[in-house]
Design a protein around this motif. Structure first.
Motif, PDB file in Angstrom:
ATOM      1  N   ILE A   1      -4.612   6.237   1.387  1.00 18.04           N
ATOM      2  CA  ILE A   1      -5.789   5.678   2.057  1.00 18.04           C
ATOM      3  C   ILE A   1      -6.491   6.755   2.865  1.00 18.04           C
ATOM      4  O   ILE A   1      -5.901   7.371   3.749  1.00 18.04           O
ATOM      5  CB  ILE A   1      -5.395   4.494   2.959  1.00 18.04           C
ATOM      6  CG1 ILE A   1      -4.774   3.384   2.079  1.00 18.04           C
ATOM      7  CG2 ILE A   1      -6.602   3.948   3.708  1.00 18.04           C
ATOM      8  CD1 ILE A   1      -4.343   2.162   2.836  1.00 18.04           C
TER       9      ILE A   1
ATOM     10  N   LEU B   1      -7.683   5.006  -2.070  1.00 15.00           N
ATOM     11  CA  LEU B   1      -8.724   4.138  -1.510  1.00 15.00           C
ATOM     12  C   LEU B   1      -9.461   4.936  -0.452  1.00 15.00           C
ATOM     13  O   LEU B   1      -8.830   5.485   0.457  1.00 15.00           O
ATOM     14  CB  LEU B   1      -8.091   2.895  -0.883  1.00 15.00           C
ATOM     15  CG  LEU B   1      -8.978   2.100   0.095  1.00 15.00           C
ATOM     16  CD1 LEU B   1     -10.159   1.458  -0.605  1.00 15.00           C
ATOM     17  CD2 LEU B   1      -8.158   1.032   0.813  1.00 15.00           C
TER      18      LEU B   1
ATOM     19  N   THR C   1       0.810  -1.217   0.000  1.00 14.48           N
ATOM     20  CA  THR C   1       0.000   0.000   0.000  1.00 14.48           C
ATOM     21  C   THR C   1       0.848   1.273   0.000  1.00 14.48           C
ATOM     22  O   THR C   1       0.300   2.361   0.151  1.00 14.48           O
ATOM     23  CB  THR C   1      -0.927   0.052   1.236  1.00 14.48           C
ATOM     24  OG1 THR C   1      -0.115  -0.127   2.408  1.00 14.48           O
ATOM     25  CG2 THR C   1      -1.977  -1.020   1.186  1.00 14.48           C
TER      26      THR C   1
ATOM     27  N   ASP D   1     -12.413   3.010  -4.902  1.00 12.58           N
ATOM     28  CA  ASP D   1     -11.027   3.093  -5.357  1.00 12.58           C
ATOM     29  C   ASP D   1     -10.956   3.799  -6.700  1.00 12.58           C
ATOM     30  O   ASP D   1     -11.935   3.876  -7.433  1.00 12.58           O
ATOM     31  CB  ASP D   1     -10.409   1.681  -5.464  1.00 12.58           C
ATOM     32  CG  ASP D   1     -11.077   0.840  -6.529  1.00 12.58           C
ATOM     33  OD1 ASP D   1     -11.866  -0.051  -6.184  1.00 12.58           O
ATOM     34  OD2 ASP D   1     -10.834   1.102  -7.724  1.00 12.58           O
TER      35      ASP D   1
ATOM     36  N   ILE E   1     -12.175  -4.367   0.666  1.00  9.54           N
ATOM     37  CA  ILE E   1     -10.968  -3.533   0.702  1.00  9.54           C
ATOM     38  C   ILE E   1      -9.836  -4.194  -0.079  1.00  9.54           C
ATOM     39  O   ILE E   1      -9.107  -3.536  -0.827  1.00  9.54           O
ATOM     40  CB  ILE E   1     -10.558  -3.249   2.173  1.00  9.54           C
ATOM     41  CG1 ILE E   1     -11.596  -2.330   2.817  1.00  9.54           C
ATOM     42  CG2 ILE E   1      -9.175  -2.616   2.250  1.00  9.54           C
ATOM     43  CD1 ILE E   1     -11.443  -2.168   4.311  1.00  9.54           C
TER      44      ILE E   1
ATOM     45  N   ALA F   1     -10.299  -3.620  -3.664  1.00 10.48           N
ATOM     46  CA  ALA F   1      -9.916  -2.257  -4.045  1.00 10.48           C
ATOM     47  C   ALA F   1      -8.397  -2.166  -4.166  1.00 10.48           C
ATOM     48  O   ALA F   1      -7.866  -1.627  -5.149  1.00 10.48           O
ATOM     49  CB  ALA F   1     -10.445  -1.264  -3.022  1.00 10.48           C
ATOM     50  N   LEU F   2      -7.680  -2.721  -3.175  1.00 11.68           N
ATOM     51  CA  LEU F   2      -6.209  -2.643  -3.214  1.00 11.68           C
ATOM     52  C   LEU F   2      -5.656  -3.435  -4.398  1.00 11.68           C
ATOM     53  O   LEU F   2      -4.703  -3.009  -5.046  1.00 11.68           O
ATOM     54  CB  LEU F   2      -5.608  -3.162  -1.904  1.00 11.68           C
ATOM     55  CG  LEU F   2      -5.792  -2.257  -0.686  1.00 11.68           C
ATOM     56  CD1 LEU F   2      -5.178  -2.897   0.544  1.00 11.68           C
ATOM     57  CD2 LEU F   2      -5.173  -0.878  -0.925  1.00 11.68           C
TER      58      LEU F   2
END
Ligand SMILES: Nc1ncnc2c1ncn2[C@@H]1O[C@H](COP(=O)(O)OP(=O)(O)OP(=O)(O)O)[C@@H](O)[C@H]1O
Ligand SMILES: [Mg+2]
Length: 507
Positions: free
Chosen positions: A374, A413, A369, A432, A400, A403-404
């Protein structure tokens, strides 16, 4: 009719032997040492099998295979070489060869591999057909979609240039679905459809016979109980005469399209029944696999320790890789068995925001990430509520992670909540700025086992939706290609008795 085999080898002696043996086996053989001639031959007519030498100048067997597959995508190819290594065999199969023959040929190997190739080809076609039915059933259930996939599968399985499905509507033939390149003239296709419906059997209209510079057309009527409801029509390039195989396949595809038309109204219930049955079967299989997997895991841990003790670094590395794979399998199996659990919630007083933070934390641990921005935007008025924290964690974590995975290390995000005191519902938004989903993906994202990822299981979205639905909520997705994806879970909140800000308790 004899089956046609193409043989290409730059060794004249081998070529001659092969030509003799294959002719004796009853094939119609085209043998050449010139790859260019081979390509021309596939343009002039369809082959049932090709045997290609791996090492040839200037084009090697693999390159030639790719050229042949551009002209006839499903042509089964056997690659031959005198220098067989496992590596080249794997490479040949990976690049689309059916199998591999080592020279000099071992007695009967040639015959048995050819027989197997020709038999498997039929089987592969049948399997494709089954797959199509399955996919059609699992898709939205709108008839046009079913017909679309039938048209698509027809083109793929018959090597036709195009396929159009016509349906009779108020006395008029309407093209309902098509696949392949768009037809230059529709009128000939429509005329063929109409002729097939009149006759009640598949018909062939040869382009050459009409003196036109157009392809051969084959049309099969779609017969439902009350008579013909339309026709499935394929067109192939003028030079390719459809074989018996093609006609037979076409009849099967058209019966499928006819079933699709007949079942339009029942399809929705059929779909949910099929999905439920699939779910049950998956659960049973997962259950059977679970125990041996646990054993395997134990053994591999032992092996790792043992190899560490004897100082075998390479062996330990391999054992480590096995362990990781087994762990992955175990988690897949765990997820599948989760579907078998009775649908009941264990509601406990839950604070939603810390739960979402925890999901973010867990997701961070699993996916890179660093380059991802975020953002959390929590509504402070959102009260604690009685929710199944464990199930919801699973749902939000999956969303989640999706999305990542979509962001692939770059973008934004956003996780947000919005509480509506008037309706007593909270809406959790996970958004996202990734590549988004195509319409096709969006329409299938909730289907069990639908995935576009090489390592995906296609369960995340289904899990998330079933958890939210169990909470009497609603999960919705909006997505645009190139813009990103927004998933929203709307959850009605049952007040938590010990929450000071439970709905109705405060203001
Ligand atoms: N945020 C997103 N952006 C783009 N595509 C998405 C997103 N979320 C889901 N999808 C699409 O929906 C498909 C199904 O998602 P789902 O979570 O059910 O399965 P998966 O992520 O592929 O596998 P897994 O169950 O192992 O997580 C994905 O393969 C992907 O194509
Ligand atoms: Mg997922």
């Amino acid at each position: 009719m004899k089956q046609k085999v193409l043989v290409v080898d730059d060794d004249a002696a081998i070529l001659e032997v092969l030509e003799m043996r294959l002719t004796a086996m009853g094939f119609d053989v085209t043998a050449t040492s010139d790859p260019r001639k081979a390509l021309e031959a596939t343009e002039a007519g369809r082959f049932d099998l090709a045997l290609l030498d791996l090492r040839m100048e200037p084009t090697d067997g693999m390159r030639l295979m790719e050229g042949l597959h551009q002209r006839q995508p499903r042509l089964p190819v056997l690659i031959m070489t005198a220098h067989g290594t496992i590596q080249t065999a794997v490479e040949a199969v990976r690049r689309g060869a059916f199998d591999y023959l080592t020279k000099p040929f071992v007695r009967d190997e040639l015959r048995s591999k050819i027989a197997r190739t020709l038999a498997t080809r039929r089987w592969a076609r049948d399997r494709e057909r089954l797959l199509t039915v399955g996919q059609a059933l699992a898709s939205s259930g709108v008839m046009a979609r079913v017909l679309d996939s039938v048209a698509q599968a027809t083109v793929e399985a018959t090597d036709a240039d195009r396929c159009v499905v016509f349906q009779l509507e108020q006395g008029r033939l309407v093209p309902m679905a098509s696949a392949g390149s768009p037809p230059p003239v529709w009128t000939r296709l429509e005329a063929a459809a109409s002729a097939a419906m009149d006759k009640g059997i598949p018909i062939t209209v040869s382009g050459a016979a009409e003196g036109a510079d157009t392809g051969t057309i084959v049309a099969a009527p779609l017969v439902v109980q009350r008579g013909p409801a339309g026709a499935l029509v394929i067109e192939t390039a003028a030079r390719l005469e459809p074989g018996e195989d093609d006609l037979e396949l076409l009849a099967l595809f058209s019966s499928q399209a006819a079933i699709a038309i007949r079942n339009t109204h029942d399809l929705e219930s059929l779909k949910s029944g099929a999905v439920a049955a699939l779910g049950r079967m998956a659960t049973q299989v997962a259950h059977e696999v679970k125990n041996p997997l646990a054993g395997l895991r134990l053994y591999v841990r032992h092996l790792e320790q043992h190899l560490a003790k004897v100082d075998d670094a390479a062996g330990r590395d391999l054992a480590g890789k096995i362990a990781v794979t087994v762990d992955h399998l175990t988690s897949v199996v765990a997820e599948i068995t989760a579907f078998g659990r009775p649908p009941e919630l264990h509601r406990v007083p839950t604070a939603l925001h810390p739960l979402l933070d925890e999901c973010l934390e867990l997701a961070r641990a699993r996916r890179p990430t660093e380059g991802v921005d975020i953002v959390t935007a929590y509504d402070p008025s959102c009260p604690d509520a009685r929710l199944d924290a464990r199930e919801l964690k699973k749902a939000f974590l999956n969303l989640i992670l999706n999305a990542l995975e979509a962001l692939e290390g770059a973008g934004r995000l956003t996780v947000a909540t919005a509480y509506s005191a008037a309706t007593g519902t909270v809406t959790v938004t996970i958004e996202d700025t990734g590549p988004g989903m195509t319409e096709e993906t969006l329409s299938r994202a909730f289907d069990l086992f639908f995935t576009t990822k090489p390592d995906g299981t296609g369960l995340g979205m289904s899990i998330a939706r079933s958890v939210v639905n169990l909470h009497a909520g609603e999960l919705t997705v909006s997505s645009r290609v190139g813009e990103g994806t927004r998933v929203q879970a709307r959850l009605p909140l049952e007040p938590s008795p010990d929450s000071p800000r439970a709905p109705g308790a405060g203001a």
